[in-house]
Design an enzyme around this catalytic site. Structure first.
Site, PDB file in Angstrom:
ATOM      1  N   TRP A 185       0.828  -1.214   0.000  1.00  0.00           N
ATOM      2  CA  TRP A 185       0.000   0.000   0.000  1.00  0.00           C
ATOM      3  C   TRP A 185       0.856   1.254   0.000  1.00  0.00           C
ATOM      4  O   TRP A 185       0.539   2.232  -0.680  1.00  0.00           O
ATOM      5  CB  TRP A 185      -1.000  -0.009   1.152  1.00  0.00           C
TER       6      TRP A 185
ATOM      7  N   LYS B 111     -12.655  -1.257   5.343  1.00  0.00           N
ATOM      8  CA  LYS B 111     -11.947  -2.259   6.122  1.00  0.00           C
ATOM      9  C   LYS B 111     -12.499  -2.319   7.546  1.00  0.00           C
ATOM     10  O   LYS B 111     -12.675  -3.371   8.111  1.00  0.00           O
ATOM     11  CB  LYS B 111     -10.444  -1.941   6.185  1.00  0.00           C
TER      12      LYS B 111
ATOM     13  N   ASP C 274      -1.957   6.841   6.281  1.00  0.00           N
ATOM     14  CA  ASP C 274      -2.999   6.009   5.686  1.00  0.00           C
ATOM     15  C   ASP C 274      -3.421   5.019   6.768  1.00  0.00           C
ATOM     16  O   ASP C 274      -2.682   4.106   7.117  1.00  0.00           O
ATOM     17  CB  ASP C 274      -2.440   5.281   4.460  1.00  0.00           C
TER      18      ASP C 274
HETATM   19  C1  LIG Z   1      -7.490  -1.134   1.150  1.00  0.00           C
HETATM   20  C2  LIG Z   1      -6.416  -0.144   1.360  1.00  0.00           C
HETATM   21  C3  LIG Z   1      -6.209   0.920   0.478  1.00  0.00           C
HETATM   22  C4  LIG Z   1      -7.032   1.109  -0.773  1.00  0.00           C
HETATM   23  O1  LIG Z   1      -8.317   1.445  -0.445  1.00  0.00           O
HETATM   24  P1  LIG Z   1      -9.425   1.769  -1.548  1.00  0.00           P
HETATM   25  O2  LIG Z   1     -10.494   2.411  -0.732  1.00  0.00           O
HETATM   26  O3  LIG Z   1      -9.825   0.474  -2.168  1.00  0.00           O
HETATM   27  O4  LIG Z   1      -8.826   2.700  -2.541  1.00  0.00           O
HETATM   28  C5  LIG Z   1      -5.193   1.805   0.753  1.00  0.00           C
HETATM   29  N1  LIG Z   1      -4.427   1.674   1.840  1.00  0.00           N
HETATM   30  C6  LIG Z   1      -4.593   0.662   2.713  1.00  0.00           C
HETATM   31  C7  LIG Z   1      -3.718   0.578   3.913  1.00  0.00           C
HETATM   32  C8  LIG Z   1      -5.595  -0.282   2.498  1.00  0.00           C
HETATM   33  O5  LIG Z   1      -5.772  -1.280   3.369  1.00  0.00           O
END
Ligand SMILES: *Cc1c(COP(=O)(O)O)cnc(C)c1O
Length: 349
Positions: free
Chosen positions: A90, A185, A161
């Site tokens: 990521w 998530k 993030d």
């Molecule tokens: C799932 C995830 C993303 C991407 O998320 P989207 O909403 O599908 O763009 C980015 N960073 C992390 C840490 C993730 O777990």
């Protein structure tokens, strides 16, 4: 995973939201009824995370991936320098996207060469003092790594993030310039992305972002510059209420430790299952593990599914298995998994 209490409540009011005679999906996002719901969700998030008044909270679309672009477009000029920490898949995606919009993307720390078995050591601020911000991935959802403490960045704004671990541990919000998370998530369904940003960072450079990703414009419009993802936002609000009723973030933090400790002990205590992440970098939220052979992994997944233990496949890019211990996963879910693991090992180990 979403709390079943939340889904049941949503089901109950699916056809008639608060006596309106309409589904929440059918009422206008400009109506008083929806405005109240939207406002409540924000207040609840502010309470849960103790977000100070000089931070804006946005509910945007485009996922965390949209934020990979929105961050450099809002907070850096094309010729700026920005700093990133590379802790896995990521982080790399965020880095690759930033490179499209900023000339100097400085990767100040990376654990790539060792195969991302630990979170990289971030150097002292002097190494990136000219950067507009430092970005890191608080929890690598696929690799199963988590920063136990945020990097020290001095005067350089820290951007995190937290797509897979927001609301799973107590945060000191003032340490961060910006925190973002795709909801799917841990916070709600896919479709809404939470951005928490310190006001003082906005307007430091002219924004180059398209209107829907522009923090200032979205903030002025209450995240309703265009039609927001009304249903996901509504469900997110319900998840936050559920979380509050369960003791809030401190309780989620305790639970995530309990759940992950149990699972890691089961893995480490067997000669059959393995997790190679250095213990001080292990994620409390996403626990990848392997079995001795891919054939056994296949078999494990099939037998587990037959017992109602699902979503245990590792990400398609890395294979293996992965248990995600998001807030809605009860302790009993982990107990059931650990029991199944012991039983499977006894039969196939
Ligand atoms: C799932 C995830 C993303 C991407 O998320 P989207 O909403 O599908 O763009 C980015 N960073 C992390 C840490 C993730 O777990």
């Amino acid at each position: 995973m979403l709390p079943s209490a939340v889904l049941e409540e949503a089901q109950e009011e699916l056809l008639d939201f608060r006596g309106s005679g309409m589904s929440v999906m059918e009422i206008s996002h400009r109506s008083a009824l929806y405005q109240e719901l939207a406002h409540d969700a924000e207040s609840r998030l502010r309470r849960l995370l103790l977000i100070p008044d000089d931070y804006r909270v946005l509910f945007l679309q485009g996922g965390a991936t949209g934020q990979f672009a929105a961050i450099p477009l809002n907070l850096a000029a094309a010729e700026s320098t920005v700093a990133y920490v590379d802790s896995g898949i990521w982080a790399m995606k965020a880095i690759d996207e930033a490179k499209r919009f900023v000339s100097t993307v400085h990767v100040v720390a990376s654990s790539r060469r060792e195969g991302y078995l630990s979170v990289p050591q971030v150097p002292a601020e002097g190494a990136f003092r000219d950067a507009r911000y430092l970005h890191y991935t608080a929890n690598e959802t696929i690799g199963g790594l988590e920063f136990q403490v945020p990097p020290e960045t001095g005067a350089v704004p820290l951007i995190a993030d937290m797509s897979s671990n927001l609301l799973t541990r107590v945060l000191d919000i003032p340490r961060y310039g910006l925190i973002y998370a795709g909801a799917q998530k841990n916070l709600g369904p896919a479709g809404v992305t939470v951005v928490i940003v310190r006001e003082a960072l906005l307007g430091e450079v002219p924004s180059r972002a398209p209107a829907i990703l522009d923090y200032v414009r979205q903030s002025l419009e209450g995240s309703m510059l265009n039609t927001p993802a009304t249903y996901p936002w509504y469900l997110l609000g319900k998840v936050l209420l559920w979380l509050e009723s369960r003791g809030g973030v401190p309780e989620m933090e305790r639970e995530s430790l309990r759940k992950s400790d149990l699972l890691y002990s089961a893995i480490d205590g067997s000669g059959f299952y393995a997790n190679s992440i250095r213990p001080d970098s292990r994620s409390r939220i996403n626990v990848p593990f392997t079995l001795p052979t891919p054939a056994l992994e296949r078999r494990f997944l099939d037998e587990a599914a037959a017992q109602g233990l699902r979503n245990l496949e590792g990400h398609r890019s890395v294979g293996g298995l992965r248990a995600s211990l998001y807030n809605a996963m009860p302790f009993e879910g982990v107990t059931a998994l650990v029991r199944f693991m012991a039983d499977f090992e006894a039969r196939h180990g």
